[in-house]
Design a protein around this motif. Sequence first.
Motif, PDB file in Angstrom:
ATOM      1  N   LEU A 125       3.610  60.888  32.654  1.00 21.53           N
ATOM      2  CA  LEU A 125       3.820  61.286  31.262  1.00 21.53           C
ATOM      3  C   LEU A 125       5.223  61.830  31.037  1.00 21.53           C
ATOM      4  O   LEU A 125       5.937  61.431  30.108  1.00 21.53           O
ATOM      5  CB  LEU A 125       2.788  62.356  30.890  1.00 21.53           C
ATOM      6  CG  LEU A 125       2.911  62.970  29.496  1.00 21.53           C
ATOM      7  CD1 LEU A 125       2.751  61.922  28.419  1.00 21.53           C
ATOM      8  CD2 LEU A 125       1.899  64.081  29.316  1.00 21.53           C
ATOM      9  N   VAL A 126       5.625  62.725  31.885  1.00 21.42           N
ATOM     10  CA  VAL A 126       6.941  63.342  31.729  1.00 21.42           C
ATOM     11  C   VAL A 126       8.041  62.297  31.795  1.00 21.42           C
ATOM     12  O   VAL A 126       8.960  62.298  30.983  1.00 21.42           O
ATOM     13  CB  VAL A 126       7.158  64.428  32.802  1.00 21.42           C
ATOM     14  CG1 VAL A 126       8.608  64.880  32.803  1.00 21.42           C
ATOM     15  CG2 VAL A 126       6.227  65.588  32.553  1.00 21.42           C
ATOM     16  N   ALA A 130      10.484  61.470  28.725  1.00 22.58           N
ATOM     17  CA  ALA A 130      11.674  62.270  29.009  1.00 22.58           C
ATOM     18  C   ALA A 130      12.773  62.059  27.970  1.00 22.58           C
ATOM     19  O   ALA A 130      13.365  63.015  27.466  1.00 22.58           O
ATOM     20  CB  ALA A 130      12.200  61.954  30.400  1.00 22.58           C
ATOM     21  N   SER A 131      13.023  60.810  27.628  1.00 24.70           N
ATOM     22  CA  SER A 131      14.135  60.577  26.704  1.00 24.70           C
ATOM     23  C   SER A 131      13.796  61.006  25.281  1.00 24.70           C
ATOM     24  O   SER A 131      14.687  61.288  24.491  1.00 24.70           O
ATOM     25  CB  SER A 131      14.571  59.117  26.736  1.00 24.70           C
ATOM     26  OG  SER A 131      13.448  58.268  26.759  1.00 24.70           O
ATOM     27  N   ASN A 132      12.508  61.064  24.958  1.00 23.58           N
ATOM     28  CA  ASN A 132      12.139  61.535  23.626  1.00 23.58           C
ATOM     29  C   ASN A 132      12.176  63.052  23.495  1.00 23.58           C
ATOM     30  O   ASN A 132      12.415  63.573  22.411  1.00 23.58           O
ATOM     31  CB  ASN A 132      10.729  61.032  23.263  1.00 23.58           C
ATOM     32  CG  ASN A 132      10.673  59.530  23.066  1.00 23.58           C
ATOM     33  OD1 ASN A 132      10.138  58.812  23.890  1.00 23.58           O
ATOM     34  ND2 ASN A 132      11.287  59.064  22.004  1.00 23.58           N
ATOM     35  N   PHE A 133      11.918  63.728  24.603  1.00 24.25           N
ATOM     36  CA  PHE A 133      11.895  65.191  24.574  1.00 24.25           C
ATOM     37  C   PHE A 133      12.718  65.763  25.724  1.00 24.25           C
ATOM     38  O   PHE A 133      12.167  66.238  26.722  1.00 24.25           O
ATOM     39  CB  PHE A 133      10.459  65.699  24.636  1.00 24.25           C
ATOM     40  CG  PHE A 133       9.587  65.087  23.606  1.00 24.25           C
ATOM     41  CD1 PHE A 133       9.750  65.411  22.263  1.00 24.25           C
ATOM     42  CD2 PHE A 133       8.617  64.171  23.941  1.00 24.25           C
ATOM     43  CE1 PHE A 133       8.957  64.835  21.289  1.00 24.25           C
ATOM     44  CE2 PHE A 133       7.815  63.589  22.974  1.00 24.25           C
ATOM     45  CZ  PHE A 133       7.989  63.925  21.653  1.00 24.25           C
ATOM     46  N   MET A 136      11.947  69.174  27.322  1.00 24.26           N
ATOM     47  CA  MET A 136      10.781  69.164  28.186  1.00 24.26           C
ATOM     48  C   MET A 136      11.128  68.587  29.553  1.00 24.26           C
ATOM     49  O   MET A 136      10.748  69.122  30.590  1.00 24.26           O
ATOM     50  CB  MET A 136       9.656  68.338  27.558  1.00 24.26           C
ATOM     51  CG  MET A 136       8.435  68.290  28.444  1.00 24.26           C
ATOM     52  SD  MET A 136       7.671  66.651  28.546  1.00 24.26           S
ATOM     53  CE  MET A 136       9.063  65.562  28.636  1.00 24.26           C
ATOM     54  N   ALA A 137      11.886  67.517  29.553  1.00 22.45           N
ATOM     55  CA  ALA A 137      12.285  66.912  30.812  1.00 22.45           C
ATOM     56  C   ALA A 137      13.086  67.901  31.644  1.00 22.45           C
ATOM     57  O   ALA A 137      12.896  68.021  32.856  1.00 22.45           O
ATOM     58  CB  ALA A 137      13.107  65.655  30.545  1.00 22.45           C
ATOM     59  N   THR A 138      13.970  68.614  30.955  1.00 22.64           N
ATOM     60  CA  THR A 138      14.774  69.603  31.667  1.00 22.64           C
ATOM     61  C   THR A 138      13.892  70.669  32.301  1.00 22.64           C
ATOM     62  O   THR A 138      14.045  71.014  33.470  1.00 22.64           O
ATOM     63  CB  THR A 138      15.761  70.268  30.688  1.00 22.64           C
ATOM     64  OG1 THR A 138      16.519  69.255  30.042  1.00 22.64           O
ATOM     65  CG2 THR A 138      16.686  71.217  31.440  1.00 22.64           C
TER      66      THR A 138
END
Lengths: 225, 225, 225, 225
Positions: A125-126, A130-133, A136-138
């Motif tokens: 999921l992450v 990742a590229s959308n949020f 959150m990825a960070t």
Amino acid sequence: MEAVTNEGEAAPPKRRRRRKEARPQELLDAAMALFIERGYAATRLEDVAKRAGVVKGTIYLYYADKLALFTAVVEQVIAPLLGEDEQWLTEGVPSDAAPFDRLWLLLERWGERLFHTPLGGLAKLVMAEASNFPEMATVYHDRVIHPAMALVERVIIDGQKRGVFPAALQPKATARLVVAPLLQRSLWLSSFAVVCSEASEALDEEVFWANYRLLLREGLLRRMV
Amino acid sequence: MEAVTNEGEAAPPKRRRRRKEARPQELLDAAMALFIERGYAATRLEDVAKRAGVVKGTIYLYYADKLALFTAVVEQVIAPLLGEDEQWLTEGVPSDAAPFDRLWLLLERWGERLFHTPLGGLAKLVMAEASNFPEMATVYHDRVIHPAMALVERVIIDGQKRGVFPAALQPKATARLVVAPLLQRSLWLSSFAVVCSEASEALDEEVFWANYRLLLREGLLRRMV
Amino acid sequence: MEAVTNEGEAAPPKRRRRRKEARPQELLDAAMALFIERGYAATRLEDVAKRAGVVKGTIYLYYADKLALFTAVVEQVIAPLLGEDEQWLTEGVPSDAAPFDRLWLLLERWGERLFHTPLGGLAKLVMAEASNFPEMATVYHDRVIHPAMALVERVIIDGQKRGVFPAALQPKATARLVVAPLLQRSLWLSSFAVVCSEASEALDEEVFWANYRLLLREGLLRRMV
Amino acid sequence: MEAVTNEGEAAPPKRRRRRKEARPQELLDAAMALFIERGYAATRLEDVAKRAGVVKGTIYLYYADKLALFTAVVEQVIAPLLGEDEQWLTEGVPSDAAPFDRLWLLLERWGERLFHTPLGGLAKLVMAEASNFPEMATVYHDRVIHPAMALVERVIIDGQKRGVFPAALQPKATARLVVAPLLQRSLWLSSFAVVCSEASEALDEEVFWANYRLLLREGLLRRMV
DNA sequence: GATGAATGAGCATTCATTCAT
DNA sequence: TATGAATGAATGCTCATTCAT
């Protein structure tokens, strides 16, 4: 639909029960399952609510909006992991054990999680979102991936100091190489195994572990005796 | 905004007609870029159209609907790969080369693609959407993953027959283990490296290749001399 | 439901006609009517659309959101008023006319608008929503109220210079006092007259103008002869 | 958050029980403030409750629904006005006073209310929502506007009988003309003055009263001496 | 082939209202 | 009397899809 109360006595009040402590967790569980299964955008809050046994509006009593729910899901899984492994490695594993054994115990521990808990699905999921949020990825990177890699690096460096692991290996890169099969199998389980029976055969767990260990220890080239 | 071509002479019908055959490909390129960047649901057809220099409605002249476009994108990347590698391995690589070298050449070839072409992003995309579009996942698995793995398996079996690779390794599982670092690095590039500068350092390509090779050849345990 | 085309001939294309130039105005008209009638919040975009003969989504082709539509309505009424009156006063009214007559012509002109065009309803609307949308209120004040008052002030000052109007009057305050009955009647028409028949009697237009003029000219105290 | 009263002695049951009778009034006050400030639709019951120091649900113990609360707010302001002014005019003002002075005292009294109590805001509110809630508008008209105008009419008629006010004036219409500046200034205070500092200058109270009086008494035309 | 105006189903979000405690 | 968790209908807004031109 309505959970049957199979207690012989007072028939405790069922509907609309005050579950203010349980609700958030129920919502998180439902959300996690759906987010992992369908991705962020394809998950409708109505379905999350339905699965949690409430109506759409109820979600907003606990989470400001969809994104907050999503973030909470990610953090819920992240939170219990923080520091846990580190402590385990220090206390639970004999520090005088052979470096490879320490490493292997760690990998087995992670494999357990990735293959048999929602963490595996969450990883997928992450990455997908990742590229959308980016934030959150960070967060996920900083709190999960980075510490995890650091842990492996330390074991590797320790093994090198003891002269067991080749000094030529760069710990940071090696750490990523070493865990790659775990992550990869986890991702395939989440993606293809569900939809493709052929794929799942190839992912038999026992065989995976045996070959993983063998390859990791000795590489592809046969040792001369 | 749009450069006007007011040349008095031949009035070459450039802008308009030049692209008639190119349209589908332009749409695919635009769609691929956006699908990979944002995922399936978060990609709006209007943006795809804009990037391709046409209007939303035009897309439907070439693709039945959004899903068809998505499928076409996946297949477009899959198509040129079919058989190509197989042929390359048979013809382009000396069959009497050392088994590890043959394997390594193959991995380098794939790494090139995964790290420097859209294929890497596509892999992420497929995994993220696999559960939403099972048929697509199946297709991708059958046409890309399965043949690719089969290729590696053959090289491994060949190495085992020649007594170079340990006979104890199960080829199918080993194949997946061997390519895991490639896929893993590709996924991380698509997910974290974009948003997290710390992550990108750890993924330096040269270092990756060196350690990958070392670990794959000889494993973690130091050889006794 | 469907407008009948009572032309004997070709039966021109009806549904889904391209009205790209007419649409915005149709939407504005519908929106203005409903905003004025019900207020901002109580106006549903679906109703606006229905009245304009389109569906909800169509509105968003022309206006970014509800607020943009609202703003456009306000500005649409404001725009044509800019400078119009000023020019009219300069050119249309004999500058050598008696000051009171010049003032009176201006008030009649405004009364016409406030009582018989949507401007009256808009004034109510703006006042009702002023605290919710301060910028809009500011715009309306700066573009409508302020210039309008300035116009009256000039006429008053002119009358004072000619020795016709009492020098004791402060022009700014007097301007507001002078137009108050116009605005007031307009507001009552928008609010009470619609719902209360008793109220409407008391607002008979002819009587209003006669008494307004009398009171304004000579005040309440009877002139000694 | 809530100041704890940890005094060892009598432990007077202050906070909780003290207000039992005050509750409805507190709710009305809170509701009035918010209705006036934001309008009917934009006022959320949760905010009303919060401002009154209770929970949303509590409101429903006292008022059937939002509309009932709204109506109660309007009526609460109306109620104390009923008959009050009439009595005041009869008893508090010398009946042999000059007609204009009687009228002026009345206007000053109303101005005080409109400019310095919530009545001003309420007037705006009623007008804004009149078309949405016709019955409320009717009530307001019948109980506030109509009696108020009737009062002025009587004073005017009285003045005419005494030969002080021009007989040509129609009392009903004149009454409305006479109070218009009060209502207008009140409305502007509620709408523009809050958001526009420029507007507030122009509404200075002292200047307003002076010019209002002057204009009302003697009109615009200078008296011949 | 290409346009772009128009559609309409779908979803996130809000909020008045209810009700078990 | 008071709470606050839960409801569900309503609504703004989006976007894939259609179709007359």
